[in-house]
Enzyme design. Structure first.
Site, PDB file in Angstrom:
ATOM      1  N   TYR A  56      -1.660  -4.926   3.265  1.00  0.00           N
ATOM      2  CA  TYR A  56      -3.053  -5.377   3.304  1.00  0.00           C
ATOM      3  C   TYR A  56      -3.768  -4.780   4.520  1.00  0.00           C
ATOM      4  CZ  TYR A  56      -1.398  -8.845  -0.091  1.00  0.00           C
ATOM      5  OH  TYR A  56      -0.838  -9.463  -1.190  1.00  0.00           O
ATOM      6  N   HIS A 136       7.893  -6.773  -1.949  1.00  0.00           N
ATOM      7  CA  HIS A 136       6.532  -6.509  -2.413  1.00  0.00           C
ATOM      8  C   HIS A 136       6.488  -5.329  -3.382  1.00  0.00           C
ATOM      9  CE1 HIS A 136       2.023  -6.196  -1.052  1.00  0.00           C
ATOM     10  NE2 HIS A 136       2.163  -6.704  -2.270  1.00  0.00           N
TER      11      HIS A 136
END
Length: 305
Positions: A56, A136
């Site tokens: 992010y 992830h």
């Protein structure tokens, strides 16, 4: 807010959580002050579960969240991507985020990579621990998950370094295989258990019920379509989806409930789901989501939906 326990761990998360992609500048830039205000407002509204990742904003999301959060919160981050400083003349890698820092992302599912990723996340967060670590987006790296990534995370859990481990993906099929083959405490399933798109109901959620694995649902708005936008699964929504949303809005209006409120509460009706995490870019968006989440929804609406 209501707390729900993750699997057989001692970790309890609020049923509404804050996802960290928005404050990191997903698609459009977010000023640091606005991002900080969003995190603090989420805390003020009773949210105690905050999810972030190195991906992010290439670390920006973790730094912002770590600086803004007081103590007493459950934090999750993710592993699988390492952030590597750019070489001289190498262009920034946006990865869908605005104003990217001078890093590129490299996949690394080795045990050494998992440990390095976690340590670097802790440094960016300014923390000595996180509660939950997800693998992830391992879509193309399934064998590496079994060979090295999962054993490394399981060892960290056994040592008490982290309290819960899992995987976070935008699909349900591979998450189901991971739940069935591994001892995961929680999975984060984005966009696949919503009012519009429910494949997880056929495979992942039954598997999680059998195994005692909790589910955190992301993407409850399907990247915007259920919140008044025109994108579905990060792409322009096809006409048939727009028509379905119009029908859902009509049904909700008949019960005096905004569609956004129904979209947020829907996943929590399944017993395997512990929390819904929503990305917010400002304090005003946090307030709007919290207000929607707190509305009473009549059972008759669920029946009709």
């Amino acid at each position: 807010m209501e707390l729900r326990r993750l699997g057989s761990t001692t970790v309890e998360v609020t049923t509404l959580g804050l996802g960290g992609a928005g404050i990191a500048g997903l698609y459009d830039p977010v000023p640091d002050a606005e991002a900080t205000a969003a995190v603090r407002r989420a805390f003020d509204r009773g949210i105690r579960y905050f999810d972030t990742a190195p991906h992010y904003g290439a670390g920006r999301g973790e730094r912002l969240m770590g600086a803004a959060l007081p103590g007493g919160c459950v934090i999750s981050t993710k592993v699988g991507r390492l952030l590597v400083p750019l070489a001289a003349g190498e262009p920034p890698e946006a990865g869908g985020f605005a104003d990217p820092p001078p890093y590129r992302r490299e996949w690394d599912w080795s045990a050494e990579g998992i440990l390095r990723s976690l340590n670097e996340s802790l440094e960016r967060l300014g923390a000595d621990h996180v509660d939950i670590v997800y693998m992830h987006d391992p879509d193309r790296h399934e064998e590496q998950v079994y060979a090295s990534a999962y054993p490394a995370l399981a060892a960290l859990r056994d040592e008490g370094v982290v309290r819960a481990i899992g995987a976070g993906m935008n699909q349900s099929a591979m998450l189901t295989r991971l739940v069935e083959r591994l001892d995961l405490d929680v999975v984060l399933c984005a966009g696949r258990y919503t009012l519009l798109d429910r494949p997880a109901l056929e495979d992942l959620l039954p598997a999680c019920e059998r195994r005692g694995t909790s589910v955190v649902v992301g993407g409850a708005y399907n990247s915007g379509l259920l919140a008044g936008g025109t994108t579905f699964d990060y792409r322009p929504a096809p006409p048939e989806m727009l028509a379905r949303v119009a029908r859902l809005e009509e049904i909700c209006a008949g019960h005096g409930v905004p569609l956004r409120a129904a979209a947020l509460r829907f996943p929590l009706r399944h017993p395997a789901v512990a929390s819904v995490v929503v990305g917010c870019r400002s304090a005003a968006e946090v307030d709007d989501n919290a207000d929607m989440f707190e509305l009473d929804i009549p059972e008759a609406l669920w029946d009709e939906l």
